[in-house]
Design an enzyme around this catalytic site. Structure first.
Site, PDB file in Angstrom:
ATOM      1  N   HIS A 103       0.808  -1.210   0.065  1.00  0.00           N
ATOM      2  CA  HIS A 103      -0.145   0.068  -0.131  1.00  0.00           C
ATOM      3  C   HIS A 103       0.931   1.266   0.119  1.00  0.00           C
ATOM      4  O   HIS A 103       1.839   1.342   0.743  1.00  0.00           O
ATOM      5  CB  HIS A 103      -0.857   0.015   1.276  1.00  0.00           C
ATOM      6  CG  HIS A 103      -1.720   1.101   1.517  1.00  0.00           C
ATOM      7  ND1 HIS A 103      -1.609   1.995   2.680  1.00  0.00           N
ATOM      8  CD2 HIS A 103      -2.576   2.054   0.720  1.00  0.00           C
ATOM      9  CE1 HIS A 103      -2.433   2.975   2.421  1.00  0.00           C
ATOM     10  NE2 HIS A 103      -3.055   2.954   1.152  1.00  0.00           N
ATOM     11  N   SER A 104       0.479   2.052  -0.915  1.00  0.00           N
ATOM     12  CA  SER A 104       1.322   3.461  -0.692  1.00  0.00           C
ATOM     13  C   SER A 104       2.641   3.463  -0.839  1.00  0.00           C
ATOM     14  O   SER A 104       3.390   2.948  -1.734  1.00  0.00           O
ATOM     15  CB  SER A 104       0.614   4.354   0.469  1.00  0.00           C
ATOM     16  OG  SER A 104       0.875   5.822   0.422  1.00  0.00           O
TER      17      SER A 104
END
Length: 299
Positions: A103-104
Site C-alpha cells: 500500500h502507498s
C-alpha cells in the site's frame, strides 16, 4: 479464523516486527504498509479467514514504524534503503519468489524491489499507488538543500497526548474511518508511564514512530528513472484502488500504463486506505489473481 500473532525478524542490528496469520509452512504473502502506517493497516484483510487457509500472511512494520526498531543514530530513512531492507529480509528467510501486497509508500518500495529483483517476486498487488514520487531533474539541487536543512532542524516526537487527540489528529490528515484509525494508532503509540501498549483515553501517550521519518527526502527519482523502474517490472501485476483515493493514481494510470502491459486494474468504492474499507473485495481479488497466475504458470 487463524490466530493473528506477532513475529520478529532480526536483520543485522535491526529488528523488524510483523503480524502474521496462517500456517507457517504455507507459501508467504508479504504485506507492506504505507508512510506512517504500520502492520495493523492489514488487520482487516488478515481477518478474512479464507485467504489465510492457503497462504501465510505476513504484515511487516517498516523500520521506524509500529513495533520495529528505529534506524541507528547516524542513519536516515532513504527510500532505497527500504528496498535494501527487503533484500535482507528475503535473504534471512531464504524466500523464493513470493507474492507481495503493498500500500502507498510500501507499493513504491515493492515496485522498485520487483524491478531490481524479479526473481524474488511471484506477483505484485499495489493498493492505491502506481509509480513513484518523482521530480524534474532541474529540481535536484533544491531538493538536496531542503532535505539536508530539514535534518538540521530535526523533529520532536516526544510530546504527550491522549488517545482521542491522536485519533483526531490522524483523521484530519487522511480519509480513514475512525475504527481503522484506532487500529493503526493502537500500534503507533505507547503509554509514557507504563511503557504499555493499549488505548485508554485517561492516559498520556507518545508516538512510537521515529521523528526522522518526517524530515524531507534529500533526493527524488527523476521521471525517466521512475518510468524505467516500472518498465522493468515483469511479474504479474494488479492495482487495487479506490474511486475516492489519491488523485495521483488516476493520473498515473493515464500516463504510465503503457510501461505496464500486464497490469490488471480493479477499481472499487473507497479512499486511500481502501484495503481497510474493502477487505472482502481485496481478499476475493487476491484469490482470483493468485488462482489465475497459477493456471497460467502450469500451462
Amino acid at each position: 479464523m487463524d490466530k493473528i500473532a506477532p513475529l520478529n525478524f532480526t536483520l543485522n542490528n535491526l529488528t523488524l516486527a510483523a503480524l502474521a496469520c496462517g500456517d507457517e509452512n504455507l507459501p508467504p504473502v508479504l504485506c507492506l504498509h504505507g508512510y506512517l502506517d504500520n502492520a495493523a493497516s492489514f488487520l482487516p484483510l488478515m481477518q478474512q479467514s479464507k485467504l489465510c487457509e492457503n497462504q501465510r500472511i505476513i504484515a511487516l512494520d517498516w523500520p521506524g514504524h509500529g513495533h520495529s526498531d528505529h534506524r541507528s543514530a547516524d542513519a536516515h530513512y532513504h527510500f532505497l534503503d527500504y528496498v535494501s531492507d527487503l533484500v535482507s529480509l528475503f535473504a534471512l528467510n531464504d524466500w523464493p519468489a513470493i507474492d507481495i501486497v503493498a500500500h502507498s509508500m510500501g507499493a513504491m518500495v515493492a515496485s522498485a524491489f520487483a524491478a531490481a529483483f524479479p526473481e524474488k517476486v511471484k506477483s505484485l498487488t499495489l493498493i492505491d499507488s502506481l509509480g513513484f514520487i518523482t521530480a524534474p531533474a532541474e529540481q535536484a539541487t533544491k531538493q538536496l538543500r531542503d532535505g539536508l536543512l530539514s535534518r538540521q532542524k530535526g523533529a520532536n516526537n516526544q510530546r504527550s497526548f491522549t488517545e482521542a487527540t491522536a485519533v483526531k489528529a490522524r483523521l484530519q490528515v487522511c480519509d480513514l474511518q475512525e475504527s481503522h484509525a484506532k487500529l493503526i494508532i493502537n500500534r503507533s503509540i505507547i503509554n509514557q508511564a507504563s511503557n504499555k501498549q493499549g488505548l485508554d483515553n485517561k492516559l498520556q501517550y507518545c508516538w512510537r514512530s521515529d521523528p526522522r521519518l518526517r524530515t524531507i527526502s534529500p533526493y527524488r527519482l527523476t521521471i525517466a528513472q521512475g518510468q524505467q523502474l516500472l518498465s522493468d517490472i515483469k511479474c504479474p501485476l494488479q492495482l487495487f484502488y479506490g474511486d475516492k483515493g489519491m488523485s495521483l493514481v488516476t493520473k498515473a494510470l493515464a500516463t504510465l500504463s503503457a510501461f505496464l502491459p500486464q497490469l490488471k486494474v480493479i477499481k472499487v468504492s473507497g479512499g486511500h486506505h481502501v484495503h481497510m474499507e474493502q477487505p472482502e473485495k481485496l481478499s476475493l481479488s487476491l484469490e482470483s489473481f493468485y488462482r489465475d497466475n497459477k493456471i497460467k504458470t502450469s500451462v
